[in-house]
Motif scaffolding. Structure first.
Motif, PDB file in Angstrom:
ATOM      1  N   UNK A  76       0.846  -1.176   0.190  1.00 40.86           N
ATOM      2  CA  UNK A  76       0.054  -0.059  -0.004  1.00 40.86           C
ATOM      3  C   UNK A  76       0.803   1.117  -0.021  1.00 40.86           C
ATOM      4  N   UNK A  77       0.435   2.225  -0.569  1.00 45.65           N
ATOM      5  CA  UNK A  77       1.260   3.735  -0.573  1.00 45.65           C
ATOM      6  C   UNK A  77       1.424   3.933   0.604  1.00 45.65           C
ATOM      7  N   UNK A  78       2.378   4.773   1.239  1.00 41.81           N
ATOM      8  CA  UNK A  78       3.004   5.141   2.570  1.00 41.81           C
ATOM      9  C   UNK A  78       1.869   5.738   3.095  1.00 41.81           C
ATOM     10  N   UNK A  79       1.370   6.829   2.381  1.00 42.15           N
ATOM     11  CA  UNK A  79       0.081   7.536   3.242  1.00 42.15           C
ATOM     12  C   UNK A  79      -0.888   6.717   3.661  1.00 42.15           C
ATOM     13  N   UNK A  80      -1.423   5.699   2.926  1.00 43.53           N
ATOM     14  CA  UNK A  80      -2.523   5.075   3.595  1.00 43.53           C
ATOM     15  C   UNK A  80      -1.963   4.008   4.488  1.00 43.53           C
ATOM     16  N   UNK A  81      -0.760   3.215   4.401  1.00 49.54           N
ATOM     17  CA  UNK A  81      -0.172   2.572   5.377  1.00 49.54           C
ATOM     18  C   UNK A  81       0.046   3.320   6.721  1.00 49.54           C
ATOM     19  N   UNK A  82       0.489   4.707   6.678  1.00 50.29           N
ATOM     20  CA  UNK A  82       0.372   5.250   7.982  1.00 50.29           C
ATOM     21  C   UNK A  82      -0.844   5.360   8.737  1.00 50.29           C
ATOM     22  N   UNK A  83      -1.913   5.790   8.073  1.00 41.20           N
ATOM     23  CA  UNK A  83      -3.183   5.910   8.612  1.00 41.20           C
ATOM     24  C   UNK A  83      -3.601   4.703   9.407  1.00 41.20           C
ATOM     25  N   UNK A  84      -3.280   3.495   8.577  1.00 38.27           N
ATOM     26  CA  UNK A  84      -3.805   2.017   9.003  1.00 38.27           C
ATOM     27  C   UNK A  84      -2.816   1.675  10.176  1.00 38.27           C
ATOM     28  N   UNK A  85      -1.531   2.136  10.301  1.00 42.26           N
ATOM     29  CA  UNK A  85      -0.727   2.105  11.300  1.00 42.26           C
ATOM     30  C   UNK A  85      -1.132   2.782  12.544  1.00 42.26           C
ATOM     31  N   UNK A  86      -1.559   4.058  12.364  1.00 42.19           N
ATOM     32  CA  UNK A  86      -2.219   4.507  13.765  1.00 42.19           C
ATOM     33  C   UNK A  86      -3.266   3.816  14.355  1.00 42.19           C
ATOM     34  N   UNK A  87      -4.336   3.531  13.297  1.00 46.83           N
ATOM     35  CA  UNK A  87      -5.470   2.685  13.742  1.00 46.83           C
ATOM     36  C   UNK A  87      -5.087   1.316  14.535  1.00 46.83           C
ATOM     37  N   UNK A  88      -4.132   0.838  14.027  1.00 47.18           N
ATOM     38  CA  UNK A  88      -3.737  -0.606  14.399  1.00 47.18           C
ATOM     39  C   UNK A  88      -3.144  -0.368  15.927  1.00 47.18           C
ATOM     40  N   UNK A  89      -2.186   0.666  16.010  1.00 46.90           N
ATOM     41  CA  UNK A  89      -1.675   0.983  17.288  1.00 46.90           C
ATOM     42  C   UNK A  89      -2.722   1.324  18.457  1.00 46.90           C
ATOM     43  N   UNK A  90      -3.924   1.955  18.118  1.00 45.12           N
ATOM     44  CA  UNK A  90      -4.715   2.440  18.932  1.00 45.12           C
ATOM     45  C   UNK A  90      -5.925   1.326  19.086  1.00 45.12           C
ATOM     46  N   UNK A  91      -5.508   0.183  18.550  1.00 48.55           N
ATOM     47  CA  UNK A  91      -6.405  -1.285  18.772  1.00 48.55           C
ATOM     48  C   UNK A  91      -7.771  -0.749  18.457  1.00 48.55           C
ATOM     49  N   UNK A  92      -8.122  -0.137  17.068  1.00 48.35           N
ATOM     50  CA  UNK A  92      -9.413   0.336  16.785  1.00 48.35           C
ATOM     51  C   UNK A  92     -10.387  -0.715  16.697  1.00 48.35           C
ATOM     52  N   UNK A  93     -10.106  -2.114  16.767  1.00 46.44           N
ATOM     53  CA  UNK A  93     -10.877  -3.024  16.711  1.00 46.44           C
ATOM     54  C   UNK A  93     -11.868  -3.247  17.838  1.00 46.44           C
ATOM     55  N   UNK A  94     -11.148  -2.628  18.926  1.00 48.27           N
ATOM     56  CA  UNK A  94     -12.021  -2.772  20.261  1.00 48.27           C
ATOM     57  C   UNK A  94     -13.242  -1.746  20.230  1.00 48.27           C
ATOM     58  N   UNK A  95     -13.160  -0.954  19.222  1.00 42.42           N
ATOM     59  CA  UNK A  95     -14.447  -0.181  19.008  1.00 42.42           C
ATOM     60  C   UNK A  95     -15.489  -0.479  18.033  1.00 42.42           C
ATOM     61  N   UNK A  96     -15.569  -1.441  17.723  1.00 40.89           N
ATOM     62  CA  UNK A  96     -16.281  -2.163  16.424  1.00 40.89           C
ATOM     63  C   UNK A  96     -17.871  -1.866  16.992  1.00 40.89           C
ATOM     64  N   UNK A  97     -18.718  -1.807  15.898  1.00 44.45           N
ATOM     65  CA  UNK A  97     -20.024  -1.726  15.987  1.00 44.45           C
ATOM     66  C   UNK A  97     -20.812  -2.199  14.530  1.00 44.45           C
ATOM     67  N   UNK A  98     -21.955  -2.462  14.477  1.00 40.73           N
ATOM     68  CA  UNK A  98     -22.330  -3.056  13.373  1.00 40.73           C
ATOM     69  C   UNK A  98     -22.473  -1.830  12.148  1.00 40.73           C
ATOM     70  N   UNK A  99     -22.200  -2.271  11.020  1.00 44.26           N
ATOM     71  CA  UNK A  99     -21.990  -1.471   9.879  1.00 44.26           C
ATOM     72  C   UNK A  99     -23.196  -1.437   9.154  1.00 44.26           C
TER      73      UNK A  99
END
Length: 299
Positions: free
Chosen positions: A206-229
């Motif tokens: 993935x392009x670096x700008x997209x990878x950086x945004x995903x990395x920020x989400x990963x480090x914040x463990x964003x999956x703990x805030x999941x909800x029904x889409x």
């Protein structure tokens, strides 16, 4: 040609002048792996969970097509996922050597890179520039006098990281690969940290700008805030700023089972990123291809 890179911490200089040190041998690979493990910046890129989608294998790639004259490296690729066969992996030894130098100068190199990215970023059609995503990393208003003029000044001699047995070198500030012994063209160099599997068996960077945004989400463990889409999927949504309107990532699962996909809203340009049921599967860290003839072959 010697390669010098200076660490901000201990001002140590690494030089590789012997042709034997440039060969893709087990001893050279082991030496560089040990060197990387000693870098302070390495730890944050290691896997933080036991998910099969998590890994710490960073790989460097170069584009098959040279950059146009005065074209900024940050302006390509224009899609969030590199096109199949458009970028090739550096050999293991070369990729490790590039990563070792990157980690030793990471803060300085990222500052230069995000400034260049902010200069050439246009954002998706119908939206303002994505340079505002970098507010926390670089003050865009400080860009004066045209960065490209400074970056692409003609130099009598360029010194970079030797690759391909010393025939080419990599300039990490400009993210260029260029020939040493003849006048040649610059090729875009890309750091692969997050990868996508798009309609095949190969994991594409993935392009670096997209990878950086995903990395920020990963480090914040964003999956703990999941909800029904709206689709019914129980997931955490992360809206991504890029060149595709409506681009977002969906994270599902727990720490040890999280998975993630790239997706595009119905109003986005789905023709740019063809989607499956949930989107395009993505992962952190490189994984080898299961294809008998992978397109991202080592070079």
């Amino acid at each position: 040609m010697a390669s010098g890179s200076t660490s901000n911490g201990n001002e140590s200089k690494i030089e590789e002048t012997s042709p034997d040190l440039l060969k893709n041998t087990p001893s050279n690979i082991a030496r560089l792996e040990d060197e990387i493990e000693q870098c302070k910046g390495r730890e944050k890129y290691l896997a933080q969970t036991r998910s099969p989608s998590d890994g710490g294998d960073v790989r460097w790639f170069f584009c098959k097509i040279p950059l146009a004259e005065n074209e900024l490296a940050a302006s390509v690729p224009r899609t969030e996922i590199v096109g199949k066969g458009e970028y090739l992996r550096f050999g293991t030894r070369d990729s490790l050597a590039i990563e070792a130098s990157f980690l030793q100068r990471e803060e300085e190199l990222l500052s230069c890179w995000w400034k260049e990215y902010a200069e050439c970023s246009e954002g998706p059609t119908g939206r303002p520039s994505t340079s505002n995503m970098l507010d926390g990393q670089v003050n865009v208003s400080s860009l004066e006098g045209g960065l490209s003029t400074k970056i692409y000044e003609v130099e009598e001699e360029r010194v970079g990281i030797p690759v391909k047995g010393g025939l080419n070198e990599v300039d990490l500030v400009k993210r260029h690969s260029f020939p040493v012994y003849w006048s040649g063209e610059n090729r875009r160099v890309l750091r692969g940290h997050w990868f996508a599997r798009k309609g095949g068996l190969d994991w594409l960077p993935l392009r670096e700008d997209v990878a950086e945004q995903l990395e920020i989400a990963y480090r914040s463990k964003v999956w703990h805030r999941r909800r029904f889409q709206p689709s019914g999927l129980f997931a955490a949504r992360v809206d991504l700023q890029g060149s595709t309107l409506g681009l977002h990532a969906l994270f599902t699962g727990e720490d040890d089972t999280w998975e993630a996909w790239l997706s595009v809203d119905a109003s986005g340009f789905s023709s740019i990123i063809p989607l499956g049921a949930n989107g395009i599967k993505i992962r952190r860290g490189y994984s080898t291809s299961h294809s008998a003839k992978p397109t991202q072959v080592s070079a």
